[in-house]
Design an enzyme around this catalytic site. Structure first.
Site, PDB file in Angstrom:
ATOM      1  CE  LYS B 145     -11.610  -3.785 -10.136  1.00  0.00           C
ATOM      2  NZ  LYS B 145     -10.373  -3.082 -10.565  1.00  0.00           N
ATOM      3  N   GLY B 200      -1.846  -2.560  -3.793  1.00  0.00           N
ATOM      4  CA  GLY B 200      -2.267  -1.264  -4.308  1.00  0.00           C
ATOM      5  C   GLY B 200      -2.184  -0.189  -3.250  1.00  0.00           C
ATOM      6  CB  SER B 201      -3.681   3.145  -3.196  1.00  0.00           C
ATOM      7  OG  SER B 201      -5.078   2.913  -3.165  1.00  0.00           O
ATOM      8  N   GLY B 204      -7.458   2.463  -1.452  1.00  0.00           N
ATOM      9  CA  GLY B 204      -8.186   1.399  -2.142  1.00  0.00           C
ATOM     10  C   GLY B 204      -8.176   0.100  -1.357  1.00  0.00           C
ATOM     11  N   GLY B 205      -7.036  -0.223  -0.781  1.00  0.00           N
ATOM     12  CA  GLY B 205      -6.913  -1.452  -0.008  1.00  0.00           C
ATOM     13  C   GLY B 205      -7.758  -1.418   1.250  1.00  0.00           C
ATOM     14  CD  GLU B 224       2.764  -4.233  -1.322  1.00  0.00           C
ATOM     15  OE1 GLU B 224       2.529  -3.007  -1.215  1.00  0.00           O
ATOM     16  OE2 GLU B 224       3.345  -4.737  -2.294  1.00  0.00           O
ATOM     17  CB  CYS B 261       5.273  -1.248  -3.102  1.00  0.00           C
ATOM     18  SG  CYS B 261       5.544  -2.797  -3.950  1.00  0.00           S
ATOM     19  CD  GLU B 348       3.752   4.476  -0.884  1.00  0.00           C
ATOM     20  OE1 GLU B 348       2.811   4.054  -0.177  1.00  0.00           O
ATOM     21  OE2 GLU B 348       4.265   3.805  -1.796  1.00  0.00           O
TER      22      GLU B 348
END
Lengths: 478, 478
Positions: B145, B200-201, B204-205, B224, B261, B348
């Protein structure tokens, strides 16, 4: 007896306090703790087996064998801890010209683990079974949810193990027991619990899986849920040794009254080769017996009925009548029906039943195999002359263990054993049996430019001199 | 551009058709395919880097380095495939006296894998990044994606990789690209897809994780997600080298405009040791710059504002003013506030900001560390004279990588590297960087009493003669 929320909190707090002690325990100490449990259970076998037999009705011979398997598992994991490969020690020395730091990696315990016991293996998949042994070996305290089918055995096993651990110097809180569904649900959601192992039904396992992954902080849930264990017999195999195969299959699907998760539940046989009659004859000599629990006893005729309600299904034969419990039954259908209605015909029936599926040719066989869900095992009985490429590929993609002789109901516990498979056999890409089951309860940590004194002892040079490890890409076995 | 459901189905069908070819590909073939992608990307760097710079504004130097890292990763995994340890070959010979069959175990590919690219590493964690490299190395086709932050780069990278694979003889369907959120959601739920990797975030994750584990057949989701990367400076370290630490930290938290990250987001410093002034001075010389996307650009001042809205937080210093993008900022608070309001203060912030946390003594430090969530890294700067036992234990239990010198923003890709940590750093007990990342996309299969001709080639005796394996419990490196 049900564990209250306050009791659960106290047990989890004790496990949390014990966690750093297990995490940092030396290999010989941890191995001694595992062997202490094994010795304690062996010494108590004469007390435990009658309790187990009264609660599960699995019979003394089987249960004595299961105690031996259970203590053998604990001792195997003691060996695994001492051998040290499970740590996956990996070192890359600093490369100052490339600006690369020194990195030293190992696997380490995740923290307290929840284990959900099974009904059908009151020792080997219960309080001190393989999940518990591998979680302890990984350096984690364990809290077991007892199975309601054998509560007294669970309590006595837990007490004997706790006493053995205490006497061997392990910390309080190393191994605890909770009872009751609510306590189990709370356990898998408790913030202190970092992973869970489960052996049981698809519905029960899915419900706990959903709780584990639905947490604010999801945890890994290693469930072994359900399996129909497909078998394929080629025409050549049936022609060469049909009677022998029938006798083996009859013994396997009725072993332990058909209550093994590796029971061969669906058997693809060549049409018009006479195998149904052979199996009916062999099954007539088998006997069933009492099932583990009332729920399972009630579910067996319901499951068989769901199959026979399909118009394609016929009863091929029965085992001996039994006054108490389940009577073995052999059913048959055809490959076209299986391909058309897998949700009906490939549903696992727990108990002494198996379904023969007639296939006319490879095309029919393969179409039906494509409908078979993930399984713990798949078995292929073929002759050397058979071309089995695509059949094997289809079976292998659906199973964690591929057998080419014998039957899947035996599970040897060794370094290489693998007990798991694509969903719904298991929820994960890991095994719940054999040495590598330990990997489920470990996480990697790498140390960058650490002074030797701050490294975990296993990663210091003096340990590398005696432990298997990889250094700068090269695998080294001292 | 959005991939339609029909297009997605066609891409997934092609991946499904390619899967058996990848699964059974020989090690040298699979390694050659990985190296072909690497060569293709290296050859196209002059075309790709300007596209990447236009879409991400990360700058040519950084992006050229990232191409090199990306192709280095692909080549490392080619080496991993050739070396063969990743197969975990394990053989137990039959023991007829004990009634034990022969068992031969290996790890094998899971099937088509979905990879979700990151915004902040348009090469190394994107179309041909580490997730893709490790999934292909494990023998699985990949469907990526694309990240919406660099669509043109994603398309060109995918086209170059596909052409390299085609020219090297890999099957069609080996590597595909989808675009758009709906396509991504459908991808992770597609029955053919067997595992997913994500960088990603947290939000979203988590949404994709929930889709993956909510399937009728849940699949592993390796995400992650987010990390604040705690750093602890001891009083002795600040006394000995405060200015050096300030300079290193200033460079690290502003590297890539703070969009790593592994950025050090929270730094525990001794109170009244002058470190805030040192860092303010060092930070004054740093500059920020444009952030990756408009969403991230908008989120940065909002994230900083959420911190400064806490009454305990003060601004200690700034980097150089910037016409375009984010200006570095150093904030400070105290350990008691962090322990009391971790949900506010340990959130974060993506971009060039870091939060100094003053502690008066170890008790304050440890209470605050207990509130720190799981992280990819933790860093401890101490002197040889420091007693750091409990501090180290607290950091180590929260992180996947422990640093004792330098700063966490660099991630060397080697055999031992580990990129992951307790939730929310990652969703799993696996790494997404380094050789062992391949384990995420493999599952174990064991062969019981298989004729040699039906074994996978890797498990035959002639392969064991040249591949690392365990036989009857003994690790053997030929």
């Amino acid at each position: 007896m049900t564990t209250t929320p306050a009791e659960l909190d106290a047990l989890v707090a004790a496990a949390s306090a014990a966690a750093p002690v297990w995490l940092t325990s030396a290999a010989d100490t941890r191995a001694a703790w595992l062997r202490a449990i094994a010795d304690g259970l062996d010494a108590a076998a004469d007390e435990l087996v009658p309790i187990a037999d009264r609660e599960t009705r699995l019979g003394e011979t089987r249960l004595r064998g299961e105690v031996a398997r259970t203590t053998g598992q604990l001792r195997l994991f003691a060996t695994v801890v001492e051998e040290g490969s499970y740590l996956e020690l990996t070192v890359d020395d600093a490369d100052t010209s490339a600006g690369r730091p020194e990195l030293r990696r190992l696997l380490t315990g995740v923290g307290p683990v929840a284990v959900f016991s099974a009904s059908n293996f009151p020792f080997a998949f219960s309080v001190c079974g393989g999940d518990t042994a591998s979680a302890l070996a990984a350096g984690n305290p364990v809290i077991v949810k007892a199975h309601s089918g054998h509560p007294e055995l669970s309590r006595r096993t837990a007490a004997i193990a706790a006493e053995a651990l205490r006497a061997a110097g392990a910390p309080a809180g190393s191994l605890a027991l909770v009872e009751g569904r609510d306590a189990g649900n709370a356990l898998v959601q408790h913030p202190v619990v970092q992973a869970a192992g489960f052996t049981g039904s698809l519905s029960g396992g899915r419900a706990l899986f959903d709780l584990a992954v639905g947490r604010p902080d999801p945890i890994p849930f290693y469930g072994e849920l359900g399996s129909i264990n497909p078998v394929v017999l080629t025409p050549a195999a049936v022609a060469a040794r049909g009677a022998e195969l029938a006798a083996g299959l009859a013994a396997s699907f009725t072993l332990g009254s058909g209550q093994f998760c590796t029971k061969p539940g669906v058997v693809f046989v060549p049409a018009d080769a006479g195998f149904e009659a052979s199996l009916a004859a062999a099954a007539a000599d088998t006997s069933g017996g009492p099932l583990l629990t009332e729920r399972i006893t009630d579910a067996f005729p319901a499951g068989v009925g769901a199959l026979t309600s399909d118009p394609s299904v016929a009863v091929v034969g029965y085992g001996a009548e039994t006054a108490d419990g389940a009577r073995p039954v052999v059913l048959s259908t055809d490959a076209a029906a299986v391909a058309a209605r897998p949700q009906v015909l490939l549903e696992e029936v727990f108990g002494p039943a198996t379904l023969l599926v007639r296939y006319a040719d490879e095309a029919e066989l393969h179409a039906a195999l494509r409908a078979v869900p993930g399984s713990l095992t798949a078995t292929l009985h073929a002759e050397a002359s058979d071309e089995v490429g695509e059949t094997l590929e289809l079976l292998q993609s659906r199973a964690g263990r591929m057998l080419f002789s014998g039957w899947p109901t035996g599970v040897t516990v060794t370094w290489s054993q693998q007990h798991g498979g694509p969903w719904p056999a298991t929820t994960s890409l890991h095994t719940s049996v054999g040495a590598t089951a330990i990997r489920r309860f470990l996480r990697p940590v790498v140390f960058q430019d650490a002074p030797a004194r701050l490294l975990p002892p296993e990663l210091r040079d003096e340990s590398l001199a005696r432990l298997p490890h990889r250094r700068n890409g090269v695998l080294i076995v001292p």
